[in-house]
Design a protein around this motif. Structure first.
Motif, PDB file in Angstrom:
ATOM      1  N   UNK A  47      -0.512 -37.690  16.756  1.00  0.00           N
ATOM      2  CA  UNK A  47      -0.691 -38.847  17.640  1.00  0.00           C
ATOM      3  C   UNK A  47      -1.971 -38.695  18.473  1.00  0.00           C
ATOM      4  N   UNK A  48      -2.168 -37.483  18.979  1.00  0.00           N
ATOM      5  CA  UNK A  48      -3.337 -37.238  19.837  1.00  0.00           C
ATOM      6  C   UNK A  48      -4.632 -37.353  19.028  1.00  0.00           C
ATOM      7  N   UNK A  49      -4.589 -36.895  17.778  1.00  0.00           N
ATOM      8  CA  UNK A  49      -5.831 -37.023  17.001  1.00  0.00           C
ATOM      9  C   UNK A  49      -6.131 -38.487  16.682  1.00  0.00           C
ATOM     10  N   UNK A  50      -5.111 -39.335  16.676  1.00  0.00           N
ATOM     11  CA  UNK A  50      -5.367 -40.765  16.410  1.00  0.00           C
ATOM     12  C   UNK A  50      -5.887 -41.498  17.655  1.00  0.00           C
ATOM     13  N   UNK A  51      -5.314 -41.212  18.809  1.00  0.00           N
ATOM     14  CA  UNK A  51      -5.625 -42.037  20.003  1.00  0.00           C
ATOM     15  C   UNK A  51      -5.918 -41.259  21.272  1.00  0.00           C
ATOM     16  N   UNK A  52      -6.057 -39.938  21.185  1.00  0.00           N
ATOM     17  CA  UNK A  52      -6.331 -39.141  22.385  1.00  0.00           C
ATOM     18  C   UNK A  52      -5.047 -38.773  23.115  1.00  0.00           C
ATOM     19  N   UNK A  53      -5.195 -38.119  24.283  1.00  0.00           N
ATOM     20  CA  UNK A  53      -4.023 -37.632  25.018  1.00  0.00           C
ATOM     21  C   UNK A  53      -3.027 -38.751  25.311  1.00  0.00           C
ATOM     22  N   UNK A  54      -1.759 -38.384  25.314  1.00  0.00           N
ATOM     23  CA  UNK A  54      -0.724 -39.376  25.607  1.00  0.00           C
ATOM     24  C   UNK A  54      -0.688 -39.607  27.123  1.00  0.00           C
ATOM     25  N   UNK A  55      -0.839 -40.858  27.522  1.00  0.00           N
ATOM     26  CA  UNK A  55      -0.766 -41.218  28.952  1.00  0.00           C
ATOM     27  C   UNK A  55       0.646 -41.625  29.340  1.00  0.00           C
ATOM     28  N   UNK A  56       1.343 -42.257  28.380  1.00  0.00           N
ATOM     29  CA  UNK A  56       2.692 -42.769  28.654  1.00  0.00           C
ATOM     30  C   UNK A  56       3.594 -42.390  27.477  1.00  0.00           C
ATOM     31  N   UNK A  57       4.714 -41.763  27.800  1.00  0.00           N
ATOM     32  CA  UNK A  57       5.737 -41.481  26.773  1.00  0.00           C
ATOM     33  C   UNK A  57       6.955 -42.335  27.071  1.00  0.00           C
ATOM     34  N   UNK A  58       7.437 -43.052  26.061  1.00  0.00           N
ATOM     35  CA  UNK A  58       8.701 -43.779  26.209  1.00  0.00           C
ATOM     36  C   UNK A  58       9.716 -43.149  25.252  1.00  0.00           C
ATOM     37  N   UNK A  59      10.681 -42.454  25.826  1.00  0.00           N
ATOM     38  CA  UNK A  59      11.760 -41.839  25.044  1.00  0.00           C
ATOM     39  C   UNK A  59      12.831 -42.894  24.806  1.00  0.00           C
ATOM     40  N   UNK A  60      12.674 -43.618  23.703  1.00  0.00           N
ATOM     41  CA  UNK A  60      13.555 -44.763  23.427  1.00  0.00           C
ATOM     42  C   UNK A  60      14.557 -44.486  22.298  1.00  0.00           C
ATOM     43  N   UNK A  61      14.255 -43.511  21.435  1.00  0.00           N
ATOM     44  CA  UNK A  61      15.150 -43.257  20.288  1.00  0.00           C
ATOM     45  C   UNK A  61      16.543 -42.920  20.777  1.00  0.00           C
ATOM     46  N   UNK A  62      17.517 -43.391  20.064  1.00  0.00           N
ATOM     47  CA  UNK A  62      18.887 -43.071  20.461  1.00  0.00           C
ATOM     48  C   UNK A  62      19.860 -43.351  19.338  1.00  0.00           C
ATOM     49  N   UNK A  63      20.975 -42.670  19.398  1.00  0.00           N
ATOM     50  CA  UNK A  63      22.110 -42.956  18.501  1.00  0.00           C
ATOM     51  C   UNK A  63      23.130 -43.682  19.346  1.00  0.00           C
ATOM     52  N   UNK A  64      23.488 -44.890  18.936  1.00  0.00           N
ATOM     53  CA  UNK A  64      24.403 -45.684  19.762  1.00  0.00           C
ATOM     54  C   UNK A  64      25.564 -46.263  18.966  1.00  0.00           C
ATOM     55  N   UNK A  65      25.858 -45.632  17.844  1.00  0.00           N
ATOM     56  CA  UNK A  65      26.926 -46.200  17.010  1.00  0.00           C
ATOM     57  C   UNK A  65      28.101 -45.255  16.794  1.00  0.00           C
ATOM     58  N   UNK A  66      28.034 -44.035  17.323  1.00  0.00           N
ATOM     59  CA  UNK A  66      29.129 -43.087  17.059  1.00  0.00           C
ATOM     60  C   UNK A  66      30.122 -43.113  18.211  1.00  0.00           C
ATOM     61  N   UNK A  67      31.152 -43.931  18.048  1.00  0.00           N
ATOM     62  CA  UNK A  67      32.111 -44.127  19.132  1.00  0.00           C
ATOM     63  C   UNK A  67      33.497 -43.662  18.724  1.00  0.00           C
ATOM     64  N   UNK A  68      34.351 -43.482  19.719  1.00  0.00           N
ATOM     65  CA  UNK A  68      35.729 -43.076  19.465  1.00  0.00           C
ATOM     66  C   UNK A  68      36.375 -42.666  20.772  1.00  0.00           C
ATOM     67  N   UNK A  69      37.684 -42.663  20.766  1.00  0.00           N
ATOM     68  CA  UNK A  69      38.395 -42.321  21.997  1.00  0.00           C
ATOM     69  C   UNK A  69      38.399 -40.805  22.216  1.00  0.00           C
ATOM     70  N   UNK A  70      38.783 -40.432  23.410  1.00  0.00           N
ATOM     71  CA  UNK A  70      38.912 -39.003  23.734  1.00  0.00           C
ATOM     72  C   UNK A  70      39.841 -38.320  22.728  1.00  0.00           C
ATOM     73  N   UNK A  71      40.877 -39.038  22.317  1.00  0.00           N
ATOM     74  CA  UNK A  71      41.849 -38.425  21.413  1.00  0.00           C
ATOM     75  C   UNK A  71      41.363 -38.348  19.970  1.00  0.00           C
ATOM     76  N   UNK A  72      40.381 -39.208  19.620  1.00  0.00           N
ATOM     77  CA  UNK A  72      40.056 -39.320  18.191  1.00  0.00           C
ATOM     78  C   UNK A  72      38.629 -38.961  17.794  1.00  0.00           C
ATOM     79  N   UNK A  73      37.689 -39.001  18.720  1.00  0.00           N
ATOM     80  CA  UNK A  73      36.282 -38.817  18.308  1.00  0.00           C
ATOM     81  C   UNK A  73      36.057 -37.443  17.678  1.00  0.00           C
ATOM     82  N   UNK A  74      35.513 -37.387  16.460  1.00  0.00           N
ATOM     83  CA  UNK A  74      35.183 -36.083  15.879  1.00  0.00           C
ATOM     84  C   UNK A  74      34.101 -35.388  16.719  1.00  0.00           C
ATOM     85  N   UNK A  75      34.301 -34.106  16.935  1.00  0.00           N
ATOM     86  CA  UNK A  75      33.326 -33.334  17.728  1.00  0.00           C
ATOM     87  C   UNK A  75      31.930 -33.473  17.121  1.00  0.00           C
ATOM     88  N   UNK A  76      31.867 -33.539  15.789  1.00  0.00           N
ATOM     89  CA  UNK A  76      30.560 -33.639  15.119  1.00  0.00           C
ATOM     90  C   UNK A  76      29.822 -34.919  15.523  1.00  0.00           C
TER      91      UNK A  76
END
Ligand SMILES: NC(=O)c1ccc[n+]([C@@H]2O[C@H](COP(=O)([O-])OP(=O)(O)OC[C@H]3O[C@@H](n4cnc5c(N)ncnc54)[C@H](O)[C@@H]3O)[C@@H](O)[C@H]2O)c1
Length: 247
Positions: free
Chosen positions: A71-100
């Motif tokens: 990234x830096x070789x393309x556009x120079x030093x990073x001035x702003x980082x936005x940490x937007x990636x996320x997993x938002x689909x792995x849901x389940x109750x306390x009783x059922x959610x797989x630890x994995x």
């Protein structure tokens, strides 16, 4: 007044909110680098927008420095980082959610955010020019919904990570903040909760403004927090939730 274009690095750039973030920073004239899982979706977006894209699995911490180098070789030093990636689909109750499933969520949402923050902050502190980091959290980190606790716990950790990084990096002129959306009207959300569906109506009934967030509204909050207008703001997690946290 002319402004100097910044280099903005956005993770999860091929997703619904990522696309809006890319558009918002590009509209200001900033150079944008998008990272996401390698694949056609990211390549197509890069070709469509004409921006630099880097395939990067954030669970592979060892790959992050190399991706940052690219990234830096393309556009120079990073001035702003936005940490937007996320997993938002792995849901389940306390009783059922797989630890994995909980573990997979933690690895991206918490450890991915941490590892990317660490890599970029090391560069920023070495360069001595300051910078801004914006994490994409969720109001779920502060308000529980049955079945969503693993995701929500990860976002509570993102808020804590935001404050941790803010207090340590402040002296180096690096501000660290978060945006915390409620439900966002992304294409994925519209597919999962079509207009008029009971599930959608159920969510809307919890929101005083009775609307989901438009991805552009989330992006606008991130743009503000990354901007000089927010020069005295650090360590906050700004809800973009139509008032959902009020009730
Ligand atoms: N959509 C919502 O309702 C909502 C609400 C609150 C917060 N958020 C947050 O907004 C952010 C963006 O979500 P979105 O709605 O655009 O979802 P999305 O699924 O469209 O985007 C998330 C992106 O993260 C990427 N990603 C997942 N695992 C990855 C990994 N291991 N390495 C690299 N990239 C990875 C995905 O490929 C995807 O492109 C997330 O952090 C999410 O938690 C979303």
């Amino acid at each position: 007044m002319t402004r100097t274009p910044r280099h903005v690095l956005i993770t999860g750039g091929a997703g619904g909110v990522g696309r809006a973030l890319a558009d918002a920073f590009r509209a200001l004239g900033d150079a944008v680098t998008l990272t996401d899982l390698p694949g056609e979706r990211l390549d197509a977006l890069g070709a469509d927008l004409g921006v630099t894209t880097i395939g990067l699995d954030l669970t592979d911490a060892a790959a992050i420095p190399g991706a940052l180098e690219t990234a830096i070789s393309a556009h120079g030093p990073v001035d702003v980082l936005v940490n937007n990636a996320g997993i938002l689909h792995l849901h389940g109750t306390v009783l059922e959610l797989p630890v994995a499933d909980f573990e997979a969520t933690i690895r991206v949402n918490i450890l991915g955010t941490f590892a990317m923050t660490q890599a970029v902050a090391r560069r920023m502190t070495a360069a001595g020019a300051g910078g801004a980091i914006v994490n994409v959290s969720s109001i779920g980190g502060r308000q529980p919904t049955p079945g969503m606790g693993a995701y929500e716990s990860s976002k509570a950790a993102v808020d804590a990570l935001t404050r941790w990084a803010a207090i340590e990096l402040g002296p180096a002129g690096i501000r660290v903040n978060a945006v915390a959306p409620g439900p966002v009207d992304t294409p994925m959300m519209r597919e999962g909760m079509p207009e008029g569906s009971p599930m959608r109506e159920g969510w809307l009934s919890r929101i005083p403004l009775h609307q989901f967030a438009d991805p552009r509204q989330v992006a606008a909050a991130a743009v503000f927090l990354a901007s000089p207008d927010a020069a005295h703001i650090t360590g906050v997690s700004l809800p973009v939730d139509g008032g959902q946290l009020l009730v």
